[in-house]
Design a protein around this motif. Structure first.
Motif, PDB file in Angstrom:
ATOM      1  N   ASN A 142       0.795  -1.240   0.000  1.00 32.98           N
ATOM      2  CA  ASN A 142       0.000   0.000   0.000  1.00 32.98           C
ATOM      3  C   ASN A 142       0.820   1.279   0.000  1.00 32.98           C
ATOM      4  O   ASN A 142       0.270   2.364   0.110  1.00 32.98           O
ATOM      5  CB  ASN A 142      -1.007   0.019   1.149  1.00 32.98           C
TER       6      ASN A 142
ATOM      7  N   GLY B  78       3.272   7.656  -2.654  1.00 32.67           N
ATOM      8  CA  GLY B  78       1.834   7.552  -2.854  1.00 32.67           C
ATOM      9  C   GLY B  78       1.263   6.416  -2.027  1.00 32.67           C
ATOM     10  O   GLY B  78       1.950   5.425  -1.778  1.00 32.67           O
ATOM     11  N   HIS B  79       0.042   6.579  -1.582  1.00 34.70           N
ATOM     12  CA  HIS B  79      -0.616   5.521  -0.815  1.00 34.70           C
ATOM     13  C   HIS B  79      -2.032   5.330  -1.334  1.00 34.70           C
ATOM     14  O   HIS B  79      -2.594   6.191  -1.996  1.00 34.70           O
ATOM     15  CB  HIS B  79      -0.630   5.846   0.683  1.00 34.70           C
ATOM     16  N   ILE B  80      -2.601   4.160  -1.024  1.00 35.89           N
ATOM     17  CA  ILE B  80      -3.964   3.830  -1.451  1.00 35.89           C
ATOM     18  C   ILE B  80      -4.892   3.969  -0.255  1.00 35.89           C
ATOM     19  O   ILE B  80      -4.606   3.423   0.810  1.00 35.89           O
ATOM     20  CB  ILE B  80      -4.054   2.376  -1.941  1.00 35.89           C
ATOM     21  N   PRO B  81      -6.020   4.668  -0.400  1.00 43.27           N
ATOM     22  CA  PRO B  81      -7.005   4.682   0.684  1.00 43.27           C
ATOM     23  C   PRO B  81      -7.682   3.318   0.810  1.00 43.27           C
ATOM     24  O   PRO B  81      -7.694   2.526  -0.143  1.00 43.27           O
ATOM     25  CB  PRO B  81      -8.000   5.762   0.256  1.00 43.27           C
TER      26      PRO B  81
ATOM     27  N   LEU C 261      -3.228  10.877  -9.053  1.00 41.57           N
ATOM     28  CA  LEU C 261      -2.879  11.216  -7.675  1.00 41.57           C
ATOM     29  C   LEU C 261      -3.575  12.493  -7.245  1.00 41.57           C
ATOM     30  O   LEU C 261      -3.831  13.368  -8.070  1.00 41.57           O
ATOM     31  CB  LEU C 261      -1.364  11.446  -7.549  1.00 41.57           C
ATOM     32  N   GLU C 262      -3.846  12.579  -5.957  1.00 41.61           N
ATOM     33  CA  GLU C 262      -4.340  13.814  -5.350  1.00 41.61           C
ATOM     34  C   GLU C 262      -3.308  14.266  -4.329  1.00 41.61           C
ATOM     35  O   GLU C 262      -2.924  13.497  -3.450  1.00 41.61           O
ATOM     36  CB  GLU C 262      -5.672  13.579  -4.658  1.00 41.61           C
TER      37      GLU C 262
ATOM     38  N   LYS D 298       3.857  13.861  -0.568  1.00 41.76           N
ATOM     39  CA  LYS D 298       3.014  12.671  -0.437  1.00 41.76           C
ATOM     40  C   LYS D 298       1.729  12.884  -1.215  1.00 41.76           C
ATOM     41  O   LYS D 298       1.267  14.011  -1.360  1.00 41.76           O
ATOM     42  CB  LYS D 298       2.656  12.425   1.030  1.00 41.76           C
TER      43      LYS D 298
ATOM     44  N   ARG E  65      -2.225  10.800  -2.507  1.00 39.04           N
ATOM     45  CA  ARG E  65      -3.179   9.699  -2.428  1.00 39.04           C
ATOM     46  C   ARG E  65      -3.441   9.204  -3.848  1.00 39.04           C
ATOM     47  O   ARG E  65      -3.798   9.988  -4.735  1.00 39.04           O
ATOM     48  CB  ARG E  65      -4.482  10.181  -1.813  1.00 39.04           C
TER      49      ARG E  65
ATOM     50  N   SER F 183      -5.649   7.856  -6.478  1.00 36.45           N
ATOM     51  CA  SER F 183      -7.110   7.877  -6.595  1.00 36.45           C
ATOM     52  C   SER F 183      -7.627   6.973  -7.699  1.00 36.45           C
ATOM     53  O   SER F 183      -8.832   6.870  -7.894  1.00 36.45           O
ATOM     54  CB  SER F 183      -7.594   9.306  -6.810  1.00 36.45           C
TER      55      SER F 183
END
Length: 73
Positions: A19, A33-36, A54-55, A63, A65, A67
């Motif tokens: 993630n 980047g990460h995944i919600p 990405l957001e 950093k 998120r 999307s």
């Protein structure tokens, strides 16, 4: 006052942990980047070389998120 997120695309470089992804932006900058949790189903599709959307907050461009997957050109 609410500032909307900055939306951009990037290419995944590598994933050191589940993630968490290192993503290269079009300007050459590398961010994390990460995944919600709502998008955990994308984890199987995310690998090096995949383009993602990405957001980023307007206050921190280090950093972002993930999307979703970027549309093919």
């Amino acid at each position: 006052m609410f500032d909307p997120p900055v939306t951009t695309t990037g290419t995944i470089i590598r994933s050191p942990k589940p993630n968490i992804y290192f993503v290269s932006l079009p300007n050459g900058k590398e961010i994390i980047g990460h995944i919600p949790k709502a998008l955990q189903h994308l984890h199987a599709d995310l690998e090096a070389g995949v383009k993602v959307t990405l957001e980023l907050t307007p206050f921190d461009f280090e950093k972002g998120r993930i999307s979703g997957l970027a549309e093919a050109e």
